[in-house]
Design an enzyme around this catalytic site. Structure first.
Site, PDB file in Angstrom:
ATOM      1  N   HIS A   1      80.285  84.840 114.448  1.00 14.08           N
ATOM      2  CA  HIS A   1      80.415  84.890 115.487  1.00 14.08           C
ATOM      3  C   HIS A   1      79.673  85.589 116.498  1.00 14.08           C
ATOM      4  CE1 HIS A   1      82.247  84.473 119.624  1.00 14.08           C
ATOM      5  NE2 HIS A   1      83.796  84.623 119.482  1.00 14.08           N
TER       6      HIS A   1
ATOM      7  N   TYR B   1      96.315  85.806 125.016  1.00 14.51           N
ATOM      8  CA  TYR B   1      94.840  85.887 125.118  1.00 14.51           C
ATOM      9  C   TYR B   1      94.379  84.498 124.953  1.00 14.51           C
ATOM     10  CZ  TYR B   1      89.993  86.477 124.881  1.00 14.51           C
ATOM     11  OH  TYR B   1      87.653  86.453 124.261  1.00 14.51           O
TER      12      TYR B   1
ATOM     13  N   THR C   1      82.340  86.327 127.303  1.00 16.60           N
ATOM     14  CA  THR C   1      83.435  86.177 127.754  1.00 16.60           C
ATOM     15  C   THR C   1      84.253  86.793 128.788  1.00 16.60           C
ATOM     16  OG1 THR C   1      84.159  86.483 125.815  1.00 16.60           O
ATOM     17  CG2 THR C   1      83.735  84.172 125.883  1.00 16.60           C
TER      18      THR C   1
END
Length: 903
Positions: free
Chosen positions: A381, A512, A525
């Site tokens: 990621h 979140y 993001t």
């Protein structure tokens, strides 16, 4: 020759960009080179491994991705239109910060936070903010480098897609590989159509980071390195490694699907010759789950061993396009499938690990295929977000279907504007310097590696056993029903999570959800903070003895607030990224003053001290996800928790509870980041700004409910591990008629939470029906029907003449069948109400329902139906001709050459 840099025009403001009509790329006038670089300093060059005279590795150049613009390419056609990521006003950020914390704190604790924020605004805040804005002037994105620094500590996210077996494992894997290679080709040739949202283009930069990359550990953390000219795959089976070339120098596919299937079957047969108990003892893939410092040291051992081919083997893995994992197991249910795709299985036989956790390499993009043909993607990621991999997965899904359709009808459309020439019709000489026969990588298992594999495996098995997964395929209703009631589907489901948690524990916790900001250049993001005062009011109203109308009104207000927050965060107007960048900037200033006297974190460490010295692990859940390569959704999305309890879980506070023992001041900070007061070698002191020493900072960065929405209707399931030791990881997909949810935790009554969530979803439907019936005067919720069904209701009964009365009566014979309110299909009843969605909810849907995430897709039903019918910095670079000459001199006999089987 210096690396070429792609130049784009100076970014416009977002408002100006949104008002501009889209123009063909060819018609746009060329702009002079801007002062702001449109790419960041790209990926570093990895030192070339030593080679002995017996084994010579391909001399892959792990270096920056050269973003050389292809003439007529469409992928980056709109890149110069993208505005830079804005930095919100400091006062606005602080106000949003306080608003996010207020529902999570008690009055006294919140007043302390307000005082800390005010002191920050009066003292260090404006200076730090000015430095950040000055720093951002010459950067593509003010947060990108800080995200990379945070990612250096190896936070990664695991994403998977699943496909029911079309035929068998080898056939399914070969099909996915061919589609994946066509995607690689489209990216490299810039033929991948750019992502858009309602005509607004999105940043496509992350696609250049998807293939040929590796997460490489160093003494200071991790870095992403890339071979932009990679041409080969790594295939893992029973923990053993194999490789073969699949692309030529022009990025065209050089093997047919049948050729790849033959290679895969050859690999499966070869791997089966070694008992899995023996193979597991040399499964070096588990080393990629070790903490970064240990793994970095082991890589040094691998690459410096004199006379060993281990360095060449490691180079082959690092530079591969991606890894294909062929598992020998068949997950029994959805939860088992989720675990297998996320972190693999742990199964001990005679003291030896034979689970699929040994058949992984977590430092690279992986396509996982089970024995029954179920497939998944597990990805690293740090360089890319879920939306990018979602596009990759969706295009694979689409391409496999279209290719199958073309076997039935040759005129069926293709996904790409051009495809690779048919390899079976090409002259093999045109492939260049390639090796299409699979080779097995054979490691020299020196004592250090044998011991390291043993300890890494036992550590990994411990971590896997600490987590559990539960899936909910909610079939009673989905997006259609929710929107018919006037709600944004994402906000509706987010409130379901809040209600379920409150129903179990009687409190709300920090939650979140990521909001994509790819409408900006190199956007990543922003954090949506679900818990608001309206959300708290809703859960308290819902679980109290209140009229149904009051509950629905409270839900409506909470959903409207969440939709508004989502819209703001999608415009980069949240508080998390801005404050995190300010904290990193303060830390860098401190580190610069400390210099290199052994006390510095080099300005590149995570704010969590435990992350900067992972070898002194306390068993935190977040660290587990780092170490075994199965990192949660908020990895890059959110800063890490700032406190660590002695038991290893992230610290959290609940209002004025006695557990709130970490309320700190400037002179006595309990934070594990830094002491609130540091002293540099020259005697100057640095005080941690009170806003970061306050307990509110820790609370907002200790995520209990980490959630993420995948909006692709073709997906099946997706999920990720919990962010904190006492939290839940919740991945969900909202489809038209169903909702798929995957929940994980460290054995925190996961099944009970899922059951409570399902009960809530059914109860809120009952209440919505009840209130709708009251509004409609007892008529209930009318079922939304097709235009064809409206014919019987809209036309009045005609007056029949004597002549046609007989025919008309014949048409009316029999009992009219209507759907009863309690009838439905398997999995529950889906009702589409007559209430039209509000304009506000439709606006919310555009941003939080159609984008995001990662997930499963299920191509099984569609495939069966078809069958039934028939990047940049200045650095050295060699010319293409020189590279070809070098490659011609390199040997291709890395590993044992396998003898192909008959197919």
């Amino acid at each position: 020759m210096p690396t070429q840099v792609r130049h784009f025009a100076t970014p416009r403001a977002l408002g100006e960009t949104l008002t501009l009509p889209l123009e063909p790329a060819e018609s746009k006038p060329q702009s002079p080179p801007p002062e702001t670089p449109r790419t960041i300093a790209d990926l570093p060059v990895i030192p070339k491994p030593r080679r002995n005279t017996v084994l010579k590795a391909r001399n892959y150049d792990m270096g920056p991705f050269r973003e050389e613009k292809t003439k007529g390419g469409v992928t980056y056609a709109h890149q110069d239109e993208l505005p830079k990521l804005p930095i919100p006003a400091l006062e606005q950020t602080c106000q949003r910060y306080l608003s996010s914390l207020k529902p999570l704190q008690g009055p006294r604790e919140h007043q302390d936070t307000r005082n800390a924020v005010q002191e920050f605004l009066n003292n260090e805040g404006p200076e730090l903010d000015a430095k950040l804005r000055a720093y951002a002037e010459g950067k593509t994105s003010y947060i990108e480098q800080f995200c990379k620094l945070f990612a250096r500590w190896s936070w990664n996210e695991d994403f998977w897609l699943t496909v029911k077996a079309r035929n068998n494992q080898v056939t399914r894997a070969a099909s996915l590989i061919v589609s994946a290679l066509e995607f690689v080709r489209a990216v490299r040739k810039e033929e991948l159509p750019p992502d858009t949202v309602k005509g607004t283009p999105l940043c496509m930069h992350q696609y250049s980071r998807l293939f040929g990359t590796a997460r490489v550990p160093t003494e200071d953390g991790c870095q992403i390195e890339q071979d932009p000219d990679s041409k080969h795959l790594i295939v893992m089976c029973h923990g053993q490694f194999y490789w073969f070339d699949v692309l030529d120098d022009n990025s065209d596919v050089i093997m047919t699907e049948k050729d790849i299937a033959i290679n895969l079957q050859t690999i499966v047969d070869d791997a089966a010759q070694i008992p899995i108990q023996e193979a597991a003892k040399g499964a070096l893939g588990v080393l990629s789950t070790e903490n970064r410092k240990v793994w970095s040291g082991l890589r040094d051992v691998i690459t410096r061993e004199p006379g060993s081919n281990n360095a060449d083997c490691l180079s082959i893995i690092d530079t591969a396009l991606f890894v294909v994992c062929l598992d020998y197991t068949e997950p029994a249910d959805a939860a088992a499938l989720c675990q297998n795709m996320l972190c693999g299985t742990s199964e001990i036989e005679k003291g030896v690990q034979i689970g699929t956790c040994t058949n992984r390499w977590y430092d690279k993009l992986q396509i996982i295929v089970c024995k029954n043909g179920s497939a998944g993607i597990n990805f690293e990621h740090t360089g890319v977000d879920g939306h990018t991999v979602l596009r990759f997965a969706s295009d694979i899904y689409t391409d496999t279907i279209l290719r199958f359709a073309r076997t039935i009808n040759g005129k069926a459309p293709a996904l790409w504007s051009s495809t690779s020439p048919d390899p079976s019709k090409r002259d093999p000489e045109s492939f260049g310097d390639v090796s299409t026969t699979p080779h097995k990588l054979e490691w020299d298992m020196i004592p250090e590696l044998r011991i390291a594999v043993r300890f890494a495996e036992t550590r990994l098995a411990d971590l896997i056993e600490q987590n559990e997964f539960e899936c909910l395929d909610f079939g009673a209703y989905g997006k259609n029903f929710i929107t018919s009631m006037g709600f944004s589907p994402d906000a509706f489901v987010q409130m379901a999570f809040q209600a379920a948690y409150y129903g179990l524990y009687g409190r709300v916790e920090c939650t979140y959800e990521p909001a994509m900001t790819k409408t900006f250049l190199h956007g990543r993001t922003e954090a949506i903070r679900t818990v608001s005062e309206e959300a708290v009011n809703f859960v308290q109203t819902f679980w109290a003895d209140n009229p149904a109308e009051n509950k629905i009104e409270a839900l409506r207000q909470a959903c409207q607030r969440h939709t508004a927050n989502t819209r703001d965060c999608s415009k980069a107007q949240g508080c998390d990224r801005h404050l995190y960048a300010l904290f990193c900037l303060w830390q860098r200033m401190v580190d610069d003053d400390f210099g290199s006297n052994g006390d510095s974190t080099n300005g590149y460490s995570s704010p969590v001290d435990g992350m900067s010295d992972i070898s002194s692990s306390h068993g935190r859940a977040a660290e587990y996800l780092i170490d075994n390569g199965t990192t949660p959704s908020s990895a890059v999305h959110a800063p890490p928790a700032a406190t660590t309890n002695t038991n290893g879980t992230n610290g959290t506070t609940n209002g004025d509870d006695a557990n709130s023992s970490v309320i700190r001041n400037r002179t006595n900070s309990a934070s594990s980041r830094h002491s609130s007061r540091s002293r540099s070698p020259n005697g100057s002191s640095h005080q941690l700004p009170l806003i970061f020493a306050d307990s509110g900072w820790d609370k907002l960065n200790t995520t209990i409910l980490s959630t993420s929405n995948c909006g692709n209707p073709s997906l099946r399931h997706f999920g990720f591990g919990p962010v904190s030791g006492d939290g839940f990881g919740i991945g969900y997909i909202i489809k038209d008629e169903t909702i798929s949810i995957c929940v994980s935790s460290r054995h925190r009554q996961t099944k009970r939470f899922v059951d409570t969530l399902e009960s809530y979803l059914l109860e809120i439907r009952r209440i919505l029906r009840l209130t709708a019936a009251q509004r409609n005067g007892g008529a209930g919720v009318a079922s939304k029907q097709s235009r064809a069904r409206e014919v019987d209701e809209m036309k009045a009964k005609p007056k029949l003449t004597h002549k046609d009365s007989a025919t008309a009566k014949a048409k009316l014979r029999g009992r009219l069948i209507t759907g009863g309110s309690d009838l439905g299909r398997k999995g529950g009843f889906s009702v589409n109400g007559s209430v039209s969605p509000t304009e506000d909810s439709l606006l919310g849907m555009s941003e939080d329902d159609e984008l995001g995430g990662y997930g499963f897709f299920d191509a099984g039903m569609l495939l069966q139906a078809l069958k039934a019918r028939g990047e940049s910095y200045e650095g050295g670079e060699t010319k293409a001709s020189e590279r070809a000459t070098q490659q011609a001199k390199r040997r291709t006999e890395i590993g044992k050459r396998l003898r192909l089987v008959d197919y």
